[in-house]
Design a protein around this motif. Structure first.
Motif, short mmCIF file in Angstrom:
data_model
loop_
_atom_site.label_atom_id
_atom_site.label_comp_id
_atom_site.label_asym_id
_atom_site.label_seq_id
_atom_site.Cartn_x
_atom_site.Cartn_y
_atom_site.Cartn_z
N MET A 70 5.94 6.99 8.36
CA MET A 70 4.91 7.78 8.11
C MET A 70 4.55 8.10 6.72
O MET A 70 3.42 8.39 6.59
N GLN A 71 5.57 8.09 5.79
CA GLN A 71 5.15 8.09 4.64
C GLN A 71 4.27 7.13 4.14
O GLN A 71 3.44 7.40 3.29
N ALA B 114 -1.07 5.58 2.28
CA ALA B 114 -2.40 4.76 2.51
C ALA B 114 -3.54 5.61 2.64
O ALA B 114 -4.56 5.18 1.97
N ILE B 115 -3.58 6.62 3.23
CA ILE B 115 -4.83 7.62 3.42
C ILE B 115 -5.01 8.39 2.28
O ILE B 115 -6.05 8.24 1.65
N LEU B 116 -4.00 8.53 1.58
CA LEU B 116 -4.38 9.28 0.23
C LEU B 116 -4.96 8.36 -0.82
O LEU B 116 -5.71 8.93 -1.57
N ARG B 117 -4.40 7.35 -0.60
CA ARG B 117 -4.79 6.40 -1.79
C ARG B 117 -6.45 5.77 -1.45
O ARG B 117 -7.04 5.41 -2.21
N ALA B 118 -6.78 6.12 -0.10
CA ALA B 118 -8.17 5.59 0.35
C ALA B 118 -9.29 6.69 -0.12
O ALA B 118 -10.45 6.47 -0.09
N TYR B 119 -8.81 7.93 -0.77
CA TYR B 119 -9.77 8.89 -1.11
C TYR B 119 -10.50 8.26 -2.51
O TYR B 119 -9.68 7.85 -3.13
#
Length: 310
Positions: free
Chosen positions: A265-266, A271-276
């Motif tokens: 989950m981490q 990965a989601i945070l890096r995509a911003y």
């Protein structure tokens, strides 16, 4: 809901597997248990266990895709047991594994009809009744760890479970300020019989033509390099059920089972945070769209301790 004794739990898909484990945990908690399942034979086989324990139980044959039948089942439960307090949307099925483009439209209609629309049918049928009697309550819908972190070759299953996760997060948000809570139950590997029951309940009209595709093979190894003994690794349905009951008592937004998935989950969260995009934030945007950028429901989740049951 701290005190579950005497409350009524309506559980779908409750005649075997995780559903039965949840039903047993509700019985141990002193609840009146409704075993709702499409398979009458399976209901008949499990009712004696509850009666031997002296736990109030009612078996109801129910196809969760049949909305009229769902309302009639709720009426019957209220007539016999009184107000429904806890709804557990557990009924679900699986579709053949493999690349999603190999799934048929019949696969889609079958799994979405039972596993997602069945959950919506339960919420729309039962939640207004819980709110109306005002005695408090809780809704749990069985999603999956695979709704949080996807598994290759299981697109239909993962999509539905992720959908249930979003549904329950939103339901919990909409229920804020009431005495009714909502939880997404996301178990990891648990002893069950989903493959067998899915084949058993799939209607003729949704059967695929031609031979079934070969099952998807996955390579797994124990630390020794040998095939793992899954019987020693899978959580029992009874323990999973106890975790659900604990989650209801705690008012958890998420009911999880396996800490072994925390690193996964981490990885996904990172990965989601890096995509911003790497760009400045607009404070006026955050103010104008605060209803999109902040939801207090996520702050309600705390960390449960180790299991305290035998």
């Amino acid at each position: 809901m701290d005190n579950l004794k005497g409350k009524v739990a309506f559980i779908t898909g409750a005649a075997s597997g995780i559903g039965l484990g949840i039903a047993k945990a509700c019985g141990r908690a002193g609840m009146k248990v409704v075993i709702a399942d499409i398979r009458q034979k399976a209901i008949d086989e499990v009712l004696p266990f509850f009666k031997e324990k002296g736990w109030p139980v009612l078996g109801v044959q129910l196809d969760v895709t049949d909305r009229e039948a769902y309302a009639k089942a709720a009426d019957e439960v209220e007539r016999i047991f009184g107000n429904i307090h806890v709804l557990i949307n557990n009924a679900g099925v699986e579709a053949p594994m493999g690349p999603v483009w190999n799934n048929t439209f019949k696969d889609c209609d079958f799994i979405f009809g039972v596993s997602f629309m069945g959950v919506l049918n339960g919420i729309i049928t039962i939640v207004p009744r819980i709110l109306k009697h005002g005695e408090g309550g809780h809704v749990v819908s069985t999603a999956s760890q695979s709704g949080l972190y996807v598994v290759p070759g299981a697109a239909l299953y993962c999509a539905i479970k992720a959908g249930i996760l979003g549904l329950m997060e939103t339901l919990a948000s909409d229920l804020r300020g009431t005495n009714v809570g909502a939880s997404a139950f996301c178990p990891g590997p648990v002893v069950g019989n989903l493959s067998a029951t899915s084949k058993e309940v799939r209607p003729d009209i949704l059967q695929n033509d031609g031979p079934a595709a070969p099952p998807l093979q996955r390579k797994t190894e124990a630390p020794s390099g040998e095939a793992p003994d899954f019987s020693k690794l899978l959580m029992s349905a009874e323990e999973a059920g106890e975790r659900v009951v604990r989650g209801i008592k705690r008012g958890d937004l998420y009911i999880l089972t396996h800490t072994e998935f925390k690193e996964s989950m981490q990885q996904k969260t990172d990965a989601i945070l890096r995509a911003y995009p790497d760009q400045p934030m607009n404070p006026d945007f955050r103010k104008a769209f605060s209803f999109l950028t902040y939801n207090p429901v996520y702050e309600s989740q705390t960390t449960p301790g180790a299991p305290d049951w035998e």
